[in-house]
Structures are given as structure tokens and as C-alpha cells.
Scaffold this active site. Structure first.
Site, PDB file in Angstrom:
ATOM      1  N   HIS A 105      -5.203  -1.694   0.420  1.00 33.23           N
ATOM      2  CA  HIS A 105      -3.532  -1.121   0.395  1.00 33.23           C
ATOM      3  C   HIS A 105      -2.919  -0.581   1.731  1.00 33.23           C
ATOM      4  O   HIS A 105      -1.532  -0.739   1.821  1.00 33.23           O
ATOM      5  CB  HIS A 105      -4.008  -0.076  -0.575  1.00 33.23           C
ATOM      6  CG  HIS A 105      -4.417   1.012   0.081  1.00 33.23           C
ATOM      7  ND1 HIS A 105      -3.686   2.579  -1.006  1.00 33.23           N
ATOM      8  CD2 HIS A 105      -5.385   1.081   0.821  1.00 33.23           C
ATOM      9  CE1 HIS A 105      -4.479   3.162   0.177  1.00 33.23           C
ATOM     10  NE2 HIS A 105      -5.878   2.685   1.287  1.00 33.23           N
ATOM     11  N   HIS A 106      -3.371  -0.840   2.621  1.00 34.84           N
ATOM     12  CA  HIS A 106      -2.840  -0.905   4.016  1.00 34.84           C
ATOM     13  C   HIS A 106      -1.831  -1.457   4.596  1.00 34.84           C
ATOM     14  O   HIS A 106      -1.584  -1.607   5.430  1.00 34.84           O
ATOM     15  CB  HIS A 106      -3.651   0.040   5.019  1.00 34.84           C
ATOM     16  CG  HIS A 106      -3.969   1.148   4.750  1.00 34.84           C
ATOM     17  ND1 HIS A 106      -3.126   2.135   4.853  1.00 34.84           N
ATOM     18  CD2 HIS A 106      -6.097   1.965   4.603  1.00 34.84           C
ATOM     19  CE1 HIS A 106      -3.941   3.478   4.303  1.00 34.84           C
ATOM     20  NE2 HIS A 106      -5.037   3.275   4.594  1.00 34.84           N
ATOM     21  N   ALA A 107      -2.622  -3.059   4.219  1.00 33.36           N
ATOM     22  CA  ALA A 107      -2.418  -4.583   4.277  1.00 33.36           C
ATOM     23  C   ALA A 107      -0.739  -4.793   4.753  1.00 33.36           C
ATOM     24  O   ALA A 107      -0.540  -4.765   2.795  1.00 33.36           O
ATOM     25  CB  ALA A 107      -3.177  -5.359   4.039  1.00 33.36           C
TER      26      ALA A 107
ATOM     27  N   ASN B 208       0.004   1.601   2.382  1.00 31.58           N
ATOM     28  CA  ASN B 208       2.235   1.614   3.012  1.00 31.58           C
ATOM     29  C   ASN B 208       1.982   0.623   3.087  1.00 31.58           C
ATOM     30  O   ASN B 208       3.333  -0.415   2.840  1.00 31.58           O
ATOM     31  CB  ASN B 208       1.725   1.615   4.293  1.00 31.58           C
ATOM     32  CG  ASN B 208       0.760   1.734   5.288  1.00 31.58           C
ATOM     33  OD1 ASN B 208      -0.421   2.044   5.156  1.00 31.58           O
ATOM     34  ND2 ASN B 208       1.029   0.555   5.863  1.00 31.58           N
TER      35      ASN B 208
END
Length: 668
Positions: free
Chosen positions: A159-161, A202
Site C-alpha cells: 500500500h505504500h507503492a 499513501n
């Protein structure tokens, strides 16, 4: 009891497992994905994001009987045409290049990737593609009706990619790519992604920031924007862009230590009302378990039972179409127990029992502020139902707090103002809900800051014998309407600062010192500096107007000296409405530049009965800007009478910013 027992003599695990299996026999099919090929991504010296994260979960689900009750779904690497639905082709090439790196290249680039909170090896490419492909297959199986629900036991997380960059242990955004594939390959178009990982997702937020077909809701630690991944994207006012405005929902916890009660409260007041209104056709959980009790990165206290209840609520949406996709979680015991509790729910079991719970003050305040923000976009969200419990309790204790609560309600209902969160514990205890701002505080070029001590009955009561509060109430409401209505009609943003501390502030001080004037002065100066440093300076406003009223004037001038450089740069007008309060202060005579600035940009409004207007000390005003004396001893009448003059002074000061009017005199 059937006599069966474990090696340590405890029989309950066998009995509970048997009960689970019996309940699962009547449930619809549930699938899972898992592959040893994801274990190759590893770091020889060890790392939080380690292969054991998924092996320990798999083993825990085996022991509990969950794996036996599930259907193993196929898993395969994500394809380029799938990945580029979210990521750029350049990003795909970067991930593909890892498999061709030499050991020396990996060693040479270690510092670069560490800066991105990553590590890489030759097996990273396959592991990242398998992780992403596993989530795709888990989602497609549910979307096509092959299984009712599914659990993707995958790593590395995703989910940060972001579309153009990998970071935070993440290479490909598994959930975002899977959502896009489902939208293209099936009839399902409306998808909800619930991200309960302790870190803001993000990358997922960015992927759908302008897309109303995907509702993204994230509960995460924010800590004022300093908790990883940092920045303002995870803030409560970051609600999407363009057509997607309102479809990004952040519930940003202000600190560590959040509990089951906080998460359940947020689900009941924010998550589920919005989800019901959105009516998704598929729900995907970005299931990071780093908010779990025992995780040293998250430092929060969500229990397996807490996760089971959240999963149970989400299972009621989208006709039960639910996918659980693993994200973070780095305590192997916590992540295993939490994942097992979630698997138990998606297999049809009941949630574990939770004891009596009450949300923390920080949790209640956060949910209330989020409700205020999200009520702009969702009819089901009711801010009044989210009012923190402690505010209702305060109403029963002190009249000043009752009046302050009335003012807060008035500012919210009439001027759409919301409370500014305070991260300093002592200041939060003293001034929580007493600093309000308009929703456009970061958008307007001109900002008005009103500093006062509303609620100080000792200075405002007319008749001490009867305690007649009518004048106090009239003054407060009339004063608010004049200032607020004018500020809003001019299109300015507004920050309202009530400097009268709560009766319990701060609890760390001995009782006999809590109302010591020096201690109060320090508190008031500190909170005003806090607002200046964290909101006014960062707001983007180019023109700031400061208005002090009553005892708040002294604090305003004190802080002016403490923040002289910023004040001289941003503040274009300073008004002290002193009335009869003995709080008119002058700048430090040792700073001639500040004295000069003060004389050009300030005005004071006093009652003609003010003691500083006596002939023998009027010379004090020679180094001040203009001042006016109003022939009335009542503070509320002083400001009402002088208000036209105040508006004229502020208008002249702002007009002086026009180059054609530079140097114009602002004398009264």
C-alpha cells in the site's frame, strides 16, 4: 470434555478447533492464496519485513483448522498489462531489473534503497509479482463468485507503492492493481478499500485520488504528519481531488496507544455509515496488523478480538464479497493471532467477545473532527453523534466550560469552524476544543486571528450577589456575530483562540499552583506559539490580522516579541481591544525595529476609564500606534462601539499593501 489435550495438558485448543470446523461446514466456500516463492525476498542480516511473516500466519491458520476449511486458490505472477493499470511502465521496469542485479550492485545500492525504506535482492522481482498476482487472483475469485471470501497471505506488502515509486517495504501496490483488474475483467465497478494498517496507504490513496468508483478509507497513526510515510496526504482534510473529492477518507490518530475501543468507535461513526451510503460491490481490506498489541512499530493496542469485530462489520457489505489482503505487521505473535481471528470471521464464525469499552479522549476527538470533515460529503455521517464524551461531562461541572461548549457549537453551526488538534499533552489538556478555525484556513491569503479569554466569569459578571449571567451571554454572542460575520463576508479565513484554560489544566501541576498567574501566562503563551508555529505560519496566508480582546491582549504582545521575525513578515494589522482590562502591554523598548513596526501596524481600543489613560502615564502611548478611548466601562460595549473603527483600520492596513499606496499614513 472428551479427554483430548495438548502436550502441556491444555484441552481447550482441540475443543475450540473442533467447534470452528463444525461452524465452517455450513458456511460458503472461502479461498486463500499462499506460495513459498514469496519467501525469496529477504535480507541476510534480518529485517522487520521478513519471510516468517507469512509462514507464521500460515502455520497459525493450519493449527486452528482454518486452512483445512479453505480452498487453495491458484497464484501466479502479476502481468505487465495488469501492473501498468496503476503503475507507470518505468516503475514496472525498475521492479523487473532487480532480478538481474549482481551482488555487488545490490551492496552498492543498499543506502539508496534504505532511504526509501526498502531492501532488494534478485528474488525481490518474483516475490513482488507473486504477491501482487496473489491478491489479483484472490479478488477475481470473489468477484466472479467462485468463493464468497478470500484471504491473500502475501508479501511484500503494497500500500505504500505509488504509481511512480516504491517505498515503505512495498514494490507493487497489490490491492490497487487488483481493484483495477477486477473493474476491467468483471461487472464489479464500485470497490471499497479499507486500510487498517497503522501506516497511511499513501500509494493506494494516490492511485484513486480522483476516482469516485473506488472508496478508500484509512485508519492510521498520523502524529501531525510526522509518522511514516509523513506529509499531509494522510491528514483528515485530504479527501480526494476532482471527481474523487469525498471518496478518500482518512482517520488519522494523533498518537500511539490507540485501542480496540477507538477503532470500533471509528467504524461505528465513520467507516460503516460512509460504506453503507457508498454501497460497494466488493470490499478489500488492506490488512496490516501493525496496530496490533505488541507491535513495536505501531505502538497501539488492537486485539485479535478487535480485528474480528471490524472484519465482521465489513462482511455485512457488498453481499458478503470480501477480500483480506495482508499488508504490514511485524510482531510475529501478534500478526499470527490477529490473522487467525480474521480468518475465523471470513469462514463464518462469530467475533470474539469484547469487554466493556470506552474510546480514549484522543480517539473520540479524532472521530469527531473526521465526522465534521466527512459530513461535507456523506449524509450518513453525523458530527453531533460523535461529540467527545468528556465535553458532555464538562458541561455538568463548570459554567465557563458550559459557555465555551456553547461557543464551540455556535462557531461550528454558524461558521463551519472546527477544532484545531493540539499534540502537546499539557496544552491539549488545558485548551482542547478551544481553538477553532474555518475550513479554508489553508486556502485564503488573508487570515484573521482572534485571541480572547472567553468564559472568565470573574471579570464579566455584573452582579456578584445574584450571579446574573445575562450580560455575559449577551456580550459573548453579540461579540461573536460582529467579528465572525464580518470576517466571513470579507472572504478571510479565521482562527479563534480561547485562552481561558480548563479548570483541570494541567493535571501535572500541584493544585495550589494551577491558577498561579505565572503558570497560566506560560500556558497561554505556549499555546499561542503552538498555533503560530504549526498553523498560522504554515497556512500560506500572506496577510495576517491579529485581534486581541481583554486579557488576551497581553499574551498576544508577549508572543509578538517571541516570534518577532515572523510577526513582522506576515502580520499587517494588530488590534488590542483592551476595554478596562489592565493588560495593555507595549513591545520591548530594547528592540527599536519592533517598536517601529508596532507603531505602524497596531491600534488599541480602551475604555475611557482605563487606568493607563491617567495624565501622568499617558506618555506610555507615545511609542504605540493609534489608539481610541471609548466612553463606556463595559468591555462588550467597547468593542461593539469601536467595531466600525476597527474595520476601517484593518481595511487601511491591507490597502497599504498596494504599491500605489505604499507609505500611506494609518493614523487615527
Amino acid at each position: 470434555m472428551n479427554g483430548a489435550s495438548t502436550s502441556n495438558g491444555a484441552p481447550m485448543e482441540v475443543d475450540n478447533t473442533e467447534k470452528r470446523r463444525q461452524s465452517y461446514e455450513t458456511s460458503r466456500a472461502v479461498g486463500y492464496v499462499f506460495s513459498p516463492e514469496m519467501l525469496g525476498h529477504s535480507k541476510p542480516e534480518g529485517h522487520e519485513e521478513q519471510p516468517a511473516r507469512i509462514t507464521r500466519i500460515f502455520e497459525a491458520l493450519q493449527r486452528s483448522g482454518c486452512i483445512e476449511a479453505m480452498i487453495r486458490l491458484k497464484i501466479r505472477p502479476a502481468l505487465k498489462e495488469e501492473v501498468i493499470l496503476v503503475h507507470s511502465e518505468d516503475h514496472w521496469n525498475k521492479v523487473m531489473a532487480f532480478q538481474y542485479m549482481t551482488d555487488q550492485q545490490i551492496a552498492d545500492s543498499a543506502n539508496f534503497y534504505e532511504h526509501l525504506s526498502l531492501y532488494v535482492c534478485q528474488s525481490t522481482t518474483l516475490a513482488a509479482r507473486m504477491s501482487c498476482g496473489g491478491v489479483i487472483e484472490a479478488c477475481l475469485a470473489v468477484a466472479r463468485g467462485e468463493v464468497a471470501k478470500s484471504f491473500a497471505i502475501v508479501r511484500p506488502p503494497g500500500h505504500h507503492a505509488e504509481p511512480e515509486e516504491h517505498s515503505g517495504f512495498c514494490f507493487l501496490n497489490n490491492v490497487a492493481v487488483a481493484a483495477r483488474v477486477v473493474q476491467q475483467a468483471t461487472d464489479i465497478k464500485k470497490i471499497m478499500i479499507l486500510d487498517w494498517d497503522i501506516h497511511h496507504g499513501n500509494g493506494t490513496h494516490r492511485a484513486f485520488i480522483d476516482d469516485p468508483s473506488v472508496l478508500y478509507i484509512s485508519l492510521h497513526r498520523y502524529d501531525g504528519g510526522v509518522f511514516y510515510p509523513g506529509g499531509t496526504l494522510g491528514g483528515m482534510s485530504s479527501c480526494g481531488e476532482g471527481a474523487g473529492l469525498g471518496y478518500s477518507v482518512n482517520i488519522p490518530w494523533p498518537q500511539a496507544g490507540m485501542t480496540d475501543a477507538d477503532y470500533i468507535h471509528a467504524f461505528q461513526r465513520i467507516v460503516m455509515p460512509i460504506a453503507m451510503e457508498f454501497a460497494p460491490e466488493l470490499v478489500i481490506i488492506s490488512a496490516g496488523f501493525d496496530a496490533a498489541d505488541g507491535d513495536t512499530l505501531g505502538e497501539c493496542h488492537v486485539s485479535p478480538a478487535g480485528y474480528s469485530h471490524m472484519t465482521h462489520m465489513l462482511s455485512s457489505l457488498a453481499g458478503g464479497k470480501l477480500v483480506v489482503a495482508l499488508e504490514g505487521g511485524y510482531n510475529l505473535d501478534s500478526i499470527s493471532a490477529s490473522a487467525d481471528a480474521v480468518a475465523h470471521i471470513i469462514l463464518g464464525g462469530p467475533p470474539d467477545v469484547l469487554g466493556s469499552m470506552t474510546a480514549t479522549e484522543a480517539g473520540s476527538e479524532t472521530v469527531y473532527l473526521v465526522a465534521q470533515e466527512q459530513s461535507k460529503y456523506w449524509k450518513n455521517v453525523d458530527p453531533k453523534a460523535c461529540l467527545p464524551k468528556e465535553e458532555i461531562e464538562d458541561l455538568a461541572h463548570t459554567i465557563p466550560d458550559l459557555l465555551k461548549a456553547h461557543r464551540q457549537y455556535y462557531l461550528y453551526t454558524e461558521h463551519d469552524m472546527m477544532s484545531i488538534p493540539i499534540l502537546n499533552p499539557d496544552l491539549e489538556q488545558a485548551f482542547s476544543s478551544q481553538i477553532m478555525c474555518t475550513s479554508d484556513v489553508f486556502e485564503k491569503e488573508t487570515m484573521v486571528v482572534l485571541v480572547h479569554e472567553f468564559g472568565n466569569l470573574r471579570t464579566e459578571l455584573q452582579n456578584l450577589a445574584t450571579c446574573d449571567l445575562n450580560i455575559e451571554k449577551s456580550y459573548l454572542v453579540d461579540f461573536s456575530k460582529q467579528i465572525m460575520s464580518w470576517v466571513r463576508s470579507m472572504g478571510y479565513s479565521l482562527i479563534d483562540i480561547n485562552l481561558y484554560p480548563k479548570a483541570s489544566a494541567p493535571q501535572t501541576a500541584p493544585m495550589h499552583k494551577r491558577y498561579h498567574y505565572k503558570a497560566r501566562d506560560d500556558l497561554e503563551r505556549n499555546v499561542l506559539c503552538y498555533v503560530w508555529d504549526n498553523f498560522i505560519q504554515l497556512s500560506g496566508a500572506k496577510n495576517v490580522v491579529l485581534i486581541g480582546h481583554g486579557p488576551g491582549c497581553k499574551t498576544l504582545v508577549d508572543v509578538m516579541e517571541m516570534r518577532a521575525a515572523g510577526i513582522k513578515r506576515l502580520v499587517k494589522a494588530l488590534v488590542q481591544v483592551v476595554g478596562t482590562s489592565p493588560s495593555l502591554t507595549v513591545p520591548n523598548a530594547d528592540d527599536p525595529q519592533l517598536i517601529e513596526w508596532y507603531g505602524e501596524h497596531s491600534m488599541a481600543i480602551l475604555s475611557s476609564a482605563h487606568p493607563d489613560l491617567r495624565p501622568n502615564i499617558k506618555r506610555k502611548f507615545k511609542r504605540l500606534g493609534p489608539y481610541s478611548a471609548i466612553d463606556d466601562p463595559q468591555s462588550y460595549r467597547v468593542i461593539m462601539t469601536a467595531f466600525p473603527e476597527i474595520k476601517s483600520f484593518i481595511r487601511e492596513q491591507l490597502q497599504a499593501l498596494n504599491p500605489s499606496m505604499a507609505g500611506a499614513s494609518n493614523g487615527t
